[in-house]
Scaffold this motif. Structure first.
Motif, PDB file in Angstrom:
ATOM      1  N   THR A   1     -87.700 -65.557 -40.438  1.00 20.70           N
ATOM      2  CA  THR A   1     -86.789 -64.424 -40.207  1.00 20.70           C
ATOM      3  C   THR A   1     -86.560 -64.134 -38.724  1.00 20.70           C
ATOM      4  N   GLY A   2     -87.388 -64.705 -37.855  1.00 17.42           N
ATOM      5  CA  GLY A   2     -87.260 -64.408 -36.420  1.00 17.42           C
ATOM      6  C   GLY A   2     -87.852 -63.061 -36.057  1.00 17.42           C
ATOM      7  N   MET A   3     -88.547 -62.436 -37.009  1.00 19.18           N
ATOM      8  CA  MET A   3     -89.086 -61.089 -36.762  1.00 19.18           C
ATOM      9  C   MET A   3     -90.515 -60.950 -37.286  1.00 19.18           C
ATOM     10  N   ASP A   4     -91.177 -59.900 -36.773  1.00 16.21           N
ATOM     11  CA  ASP A   4     -92.548 -59.628 -37.210  1.00 16.21           C
ATOM     12  C   ASP A   4     -92.608 -58.778 -38.474  1.00 16.21           C
ATOM     13  N   HIS A   5     -91.559 -57.997 -38.672  1.00 18.51           N
ATOM     14  CA  HIS A   5     -91.550 -57.067 -39.814  1.00 18.51           C
ATOM     15  C   HIS A   5     -90.261 -57.265 -40.593  1.00 18.51           C
ATOM     16  N   GLY A   6     -90.265 -56.717 -41.783  1.00 18.40           N
ATOM     17  CA  GLY A   6     -89.019 -56.770 -42.541  1.00 18.40           C
ATOM     18  C   GLY A   6     -89.280 -56.611 -44.011  1.00 18.40           C
ATOM     19  N   PRO A   7     -88.282 -56.891 -44.804  1.00 16.36           N
ATOM     20  CA  PRO A   7     -88.411 -56.732 -46.247  1.00 16.36           C
ATOM     21  C   PRO A   7     -89.512 -57.624 -46.815  1.00 16.36           C
ATOM     22  N   ASP A   8     -89.955 -57.260 -47.976  1.00 23.17           N
ATOM     23  CA  ASP A   8     -90.941 -58.026 -48.729  1.00 23.17           C
ATOM     24  C   ASP A   8     -90.449 -59.481 -48.843  1.00 23.17           C
ATOM     25  N   MET A   9     -91.284 -60.435 -48.414  1.00 22.22           N
ATOM     26  CA  MET A   9     -90.853 -61.840 -48.425  1.00 22.22           C
ATOM     27  C   MET A   9     -90.648 -62.366 -49.849  1.00 22.22           C
TER      28      MET A   9
ATOM     29  N   THR B   1     -89.017 -60.916 -52.114  1.00 20.08           N
ATOM     30  CA  THR B   1     -87.620 -60.683 -52.483  1.00 20.08           C
ATOM     31  C   THR B   1     -86.668 -61.326 -51.484  1.00 20.08           C
ATOM     32  N   LEU B   2     -87.144 -61.463 -50.241  1.00 16.33           N
ATOM     33  CA  LEU B   2     -86.240 -61.977 -49.205  1.00 16.33           C
ATOM     34  C   LEU B   2     -86.078 -63.511 -49.268  1.00 16.33           C
TER      35      LEU B   2
ATOM     36  N   TRP C   1     -78.436 -59.184 -43.341  1.00 17.74           N
ATOM     37  CA  TRP C   1     -77.613 -60.250 -43.927  1.00 17.74           C
ATOM     38  C   TRP C   1     -77.558 -61.443 -42.972  1.00 17.74           C
ATOM     39  N   GLN C   2     -77.525 -61.126 -41.690  1.00 14.60           N
ATOM     40  CA  GLN C   2     -77.560 -62.171 -40.658  1.00 14.60           C
ATOM     41  C   GLN C   2     -78.892 -62.937 -40.742  1.00 14.60           C
ATOM     42  N   VAL C   3     -79.973 -62.202 -40.969  1.00 12.94           N
ATOM     43  CA  VAL C   3     -81.285 -62.843 -41.103  1.00 12.94           C
ATOM     44  C   VAL C   3     -81.285 -63.774 -42.332  1.00 12.94           C
ATOM     45  N   ILE C   4     -80.645 -63.317 -43.392  1.00 10.84           N
ATOM     46  CA  ILE C   4     -80.637 -64.118 -44.622  1.00 10.84           C
ATOM     47  C   ILE C   4     -79.763 -65.366 -44.457  1.00 10.84           C
TER      48      ILE C   4
ATOM     49  N   VAL D   1     -72.498 -48.925 -52.651  1.00  8.89           N
ATOM     50  CA  VAL D   1     -72.374 -49.344 -51.250  1.00  8.89           C
ATOM     51  C   VAL D   1     -71.606 -50.654 -51.072  1.00  8.89           C
ATOM     52  N   GLN D   2     -71.369 -51.335 -52.172  1.00  6.61           N
ATOM     53  CA  GLN D   2     -70.724 -52.650 -52.183  1.00  6.61           C
ATOM     54  C   GLN D   2     -69.624 -52.824 -51.135  1.00  6.61           C
ATOM     55  N   ASP D   3     -68.707 -51.851 -51.096  1.00 11.33           N
ATOM     56  CA  ASP D   3     -67.549 -51.951 -50.186  1.00 11.33           C
ATOM     57  C   ASP D   3     -67.955 -51.941 -48.721  1.00 11.33           C
ATOM     58  N   ARG D   4     -69.128 -51.449 -48.443  1.00 17.70           N
ATOM     59  CA  ARG D   4     -69.541 -51.310 -47.045  1.00 17.70           C
ATOM     60  C   ARG D   4     -70.500 -52.419 -46.609  1.00 17.70           C
ATOM     61  N   LEU D   5     -70.765 -53.375 -47.510  1.00 19.61           N
ATOM     62  CA  LEU D   5     -71.718 -54.439 -47.185  1.00 19.61           C
ATOM     63  C   LEU D   5     -70.974 -55.648 -46.637  1.00 19.61           C
ATOM     64  N   PRO D   6     -71.694 -56.501 -45.904  1.00 21.42           N
ATOM     65  CA  PRO D   6     -71.029 -57.699 -45.373  1.00 21.42           C
ATOM     66  C   PRO D   6     -70.512 -58.572 -46.519  1.00 21.42           C
ATOM     67  N   GLU D   7     -69.434 -59.257 -46.232  1.00 17.99           N
ATOM     68  CA  GLU D   7     -68.807 -60.193 -47.164  1.00 17.99           C
ATOM     69  C   GLU D   7     -69.865 -61.118 -47.773  1.00 17.99           C
ATOM     70  N   GLY D   8     -69.897 -61.199 -49.094  1.00 13.95           N
ATOM     71  CA  GLY D   8     -70.794 -62.154 -49.746  1.00 13.95           C
ATOM     72  C   GLY D   8     -72.159 -61.594 -50.112  1.00 13.95           C
ATOM     73  N   MET D   9     -72.488 -60.441 -49.592  1.00 17.00           N
ATOM     74  CA  MET D   9     -73.817 -59.891 -49.872  1.00 17.00           C
ATOM     75  C   MET D   9     -73.850 -59.306 -51.287  1.00 17.00           C
ATOM     76  N   GLY D  10     -74.783 -59.776 -52.101  1.00 16.07           N
ATOM     77  CA  GLY D  10     -74.844 -59.360 -53.500  1.00 16.07           C
ATOM     78  C   GLY D  10     -75.921 -58.326 -53.769  1.00 16.07           C
ATOM     79  N   ALA D  11     -76.045 -57.989 -55.054  1.00 15.45           N
ATOM     80  CA  ALA D  11     -76.975 -56.933 -55.468  1.00 15.45           C
ATOM     81  C   ALA D  11     -78.428 -57.288 -55.133  1.00 15.45           C
ATOM     82  N   ALA D  12     -78.797 -58.574 -55.314  1.00 15.07           N
ATOM     83  CA  ALA D  12     -80.200 -58.949 -55.066  1.00 15.07           C
ATOM     84  C   ALA D  12     -80.550 -58.762 -53.583  1.00 15.07           C
ATOM     85  N   ALA D  13     -79.622 -59.158 -52.716  1.00 12.28           N
ATOM     86  CA  ALA D  13     -79.869 -59.002 -51.280  1.00 12.28           C
ATOM     87  C   ALA D  13     -79.948 -57.522 -50.919  1.00 12.28           C
ATOM     88  N   TRP D  14     -79.014 -56.718 -51.476  1.00 12.68           N
ATOM     89  CA  TRP D  14     -79.042 -55.279 -51.201  1.00 12.68           C
ATOM     90  C   TRP D  14     -80.385 -54.680 -51.603  1.00 12.68           C
TER      91      TRP D  14
END
Ligand code: GLU
Length: 451
Positions: free
Chosen positions: A425-433, A435-436, A361-364, A331-344
């Motif tokens: 994160t500005g949100m109530d739900h989301g990825p495991d903190m 890892t995030l 990615w915006q949240v990160i 998926v690398q080519d379709r991810l935002p600029e700078g987003m790496g494997a750990a974030a994915w």
């Protein structure tokens, strides 16, 4: 069907034969997939045959789109043929059939044929072509030619040869040629209808298996006799039940829904393949199976005769499961600029589509919207900011942060975790903190907690 001939002895050759008069839709994508799976299962060959005999309606842009759609789906043909390059071959076969009296000239206009139909139907008889043109003499033909009338051609069915085949999906099929009209195979302008060139090509290209939709069953009945007239054995045939929408009806959307739309909706090719490979069978859709595994388990005897329901909600579920397992490299080519494997890997379980990665990615990376907190929570978050500024950010910062805050404040569970997640994160739900949080820059995290 257990009695159906199986594709295990000779090398299997299948073909997908679209007419390039439009984009592929889900129904013909499914047909392409069936033929690809059949070929792969038997280590055979899968051909793309462009049925472009109809010059007026065929478009090069559709040929390109068909190739692109198949490539996106991962259904790579082992060869490509074009009917428009094979007219000389059809002429030659046609001449032989004419010599044998298996094709004959007719002159009825559409209106005349319609009238004949109405008369027969009015008498309660099946509207079968009466073969009136067979009674014409050479003198009659000459007179028609002199008057500028051009014939169209029909294939003369052999009334003494019952038509039978064992269909890979439908089981034993039987048609009485006396109950069928001799099909028109060539128009008065010399252009070909699809049926005869297709049979000629299936013979010439060594096609062993034709898998297509049940709307072709009556074509198959006439083509079985065309194979015989061409001196060849028919291929094996299998006709899959048609697709319907989730509501069980043939829907307009399904007739036009293609790769372009599905792709724009964030559907992965693997999801479409996983769903379409199993649709109409008793087998569950399994997102964990890749194309090779689907090919290995492809089995015509698993297909039923009831219409197969294409449910877009199911496709979305399969898609999410596929996305959750997609490796970074894919998926690398379709991810935002700078987003790496750990974030994915951190955000992947929260996605229904790869495109949603940008939101996370915006949240990160920020900036994120600041939420309002009551005074007590505000004080807790200030304390959290102080702790966050001191812990080792490279060694499990979420566990360190929450551990220290729990000890210092006595907060636990939701009272401990939710305000932190909301502020960070500005949100109530989301990825495991766990890892995030390491993905969020420490200074940025401290700022978010302090606001
Ligand atoms: N060109 C034909 C179609 O698109 C091919 C059918 C077939 O023989 O598979 O309907």
């Amino acid at each position: 069907m257990s009695s159906a001939p199986t594709a295990s002895t000779a090398a299997v050759v299948t073909r997908f034969a679209p007419s390039p008069t439009g984009r592929l839709h889900v129904g013909n994508i499914r047909t392409a997939l069936h033929n690809w799976l059949m070929a792969k299962k038997h280590d055979g060959r899968f051909l793309l045959r462009i049925d472009d005999t109809d010059a007026a309606r065929s478009r090069e842009e559709h040929v390109d789109a068909i190739r692109a759609d198949l490539a996106w789906l991962g259904l790579h043909p082992d060869g490509e043929e074009r009917q428009s390059a094979r007219f000389a071959i059809y002429e030659e076969a046609f001449a032989r059939l004419a010599e044998q009296g298996r094709v004959y000239r007719c002159y009825e206009t559409a209106q005349e044929l319609e009238l004949k139909r109405k008369i027969l139907l009015g008498r309660g008889l099946p509207p079968i072509y009466d073969r009136a043109a067979l009674a014409l003499t050479e003198a009659d033909h000459a007179a028609k030619a002199a008057a500028g009338e051009k014939p169209h051609w029909r294939f003369k069915l052999d009334h003494d040869a019952p038509i039978e085949w064992i269909d890979g999906v439908r089981g034993p099929q039987h048609f009485d040629p006396r109950q069928m009209s001799d099909p028109v195979v060539r128009r008065a302008d010399g252009s070909w209808l699809y049926m005869l060139p297709s049979a000629i090509d299936d013979v010439a290209m060594g096609i062993t298996d034709v898998l297509r939709g049940e709307d072709h069953v009556s074509n198959t009945a006439t083509q079985v006799q065309m194979f015989a007239a061409l001196g060849a054995n028919p291929t094996r045939f299998a006709h899959a039940a048609l697709l319907t929408g989730a509501e069980g009806k043939l829907s307009k959307r399904l007739g036009s829904l293609g790769v372009e739309e599905l792709r724009a909706e964030g559907i992965e090719p693997q999801a479409l393949v996983a769903l379409l490979a199993r649709l109409g069978t008793a087998d569950p859709v399994d997102p964990a199976l890749d194309a090779a595994a689907l090919a290995a388990s492809f089995d015509l005897s698993r297909f039923g005769r009831a219409p197969a329901r294409f449910d877009e909600a199911e496709l979305a579920r399969v898609n999410a499961a596929i996305v959750h397992a997609l490796p970074f490299e894919t998926v690398q080519d379709r991810l935002p600029e700078g987003m790496g494997a750990a974030a994915w890997e951190a955000i992947r379980p929260n996605l229904a589509q790869v495109g949603e990665a940008a939101d996370w990615w915006q949240v990160i990376t920020g900036p994120i919207e600041a939420l309002d907190f009551d005074a007590e929570t505000r004080a807790f978050l200030d304390q959290a900011a102080t702790v966050a500024a001191q812990i080792d950010w490279n060694d499990g910062p979420w566990a360190a942060l929450t551990g220290a805050l729990k000890a210092a404040t006595g907060r636990k569970g939701k009272a401990l975790f939710l305000p932190l997640r909301q502020a960070l994160t500005g949100m109530d739900h989301g990825p495991d903190m766990n890892t995030l949080l390491p993905l969020i820059d420490r200074d940025e995290a401290v700022r978010r907690l302090q606001r």
